[in-house]
Design an enzyme around this catalytic site. Structure first.
Site: not given
Ligand code: C2G
Length: 152
Positions: A63, A61
């Site tokens: 992140k 993602k």
């Protein structure tokens, strides 16, 4: 997971069906917005499960988390709103979780409103979108701590 047995559940809820709520997230560098989301999610039922993104899934993602999975899991389990934490390995895992955990309500913040991510959920359970808490995010916290320097 807090020690909750079937008997406890039967004793507490008797014949009434216990309302099970699930939400998903990275929950890194926990802040007020995360807690308000979890408090409201728990308020919609009796038992709150949090699908916590694994470190590998977070990288997918894009992140990069400050806290590793086990640290983020521990902090969530310390919260009075959270009854159980399960690992989230992919966006589509949720459809299996709805069946596996007999979920009544799926809760997510409004940053997911209208996204393809929510398609098909209402075939399994009630979809509830909660307003995101404005002006706070893990990225903002990290930037502030880094004195405004950009971070992921
Ligand atoms: N949130 C909020 N207010 C904020 C920040 C976050 O209500 N100011 C909510 C988000 O909308 C989300 C939850 O807190 O419902 C967790 O946010 P993140 O950790 O940023 O979740 P994300 O990385 O978007 O992961 O499968 C779904 C993903 O795992 C969601």
């Amino acid at each position: 997971m807090k020690k909750v047995t079937q008997n406890t559940l039967w004793w507490v809820y008797g014949q009434n069906k216990m309302i099970k709520v699930i939400t998903y997230g990275t929950f890194d560098v926990l802040h007020y917005g995360h807690l308000k989301l979890l408090e409201r999610a728990k308020g919609l039922g009796d038992y709150l499960i949090v699908g916590l993104s694994t470190d590998e899934f977070c990288l997918e993602k894009s992140k990069e988390t400050f806290n590793k999975y086990e640290e983020r899991k521990y902090m969530l389990e310390c919260m009075k709103f959270v009854d159980e934490v399960i690992p989230e390995h992919s966006f589509n895992q949720k459809f299996d979780d709805f069946k596996k955990y007999n979920i009544d309500k799926f809760v997510i913040g409004s940053d997911y409103k209208g996204s393809k991510y929510l398609e098909g959920i209402d075939k399994y359970c009630e979809l509830i979108i909660l307003d995101r808490t404005p002006d706070i995010s893990s990225t903002k916290v990290k930037q502030k701590l880094l004195g405004g320097k950009q971070c992921r």
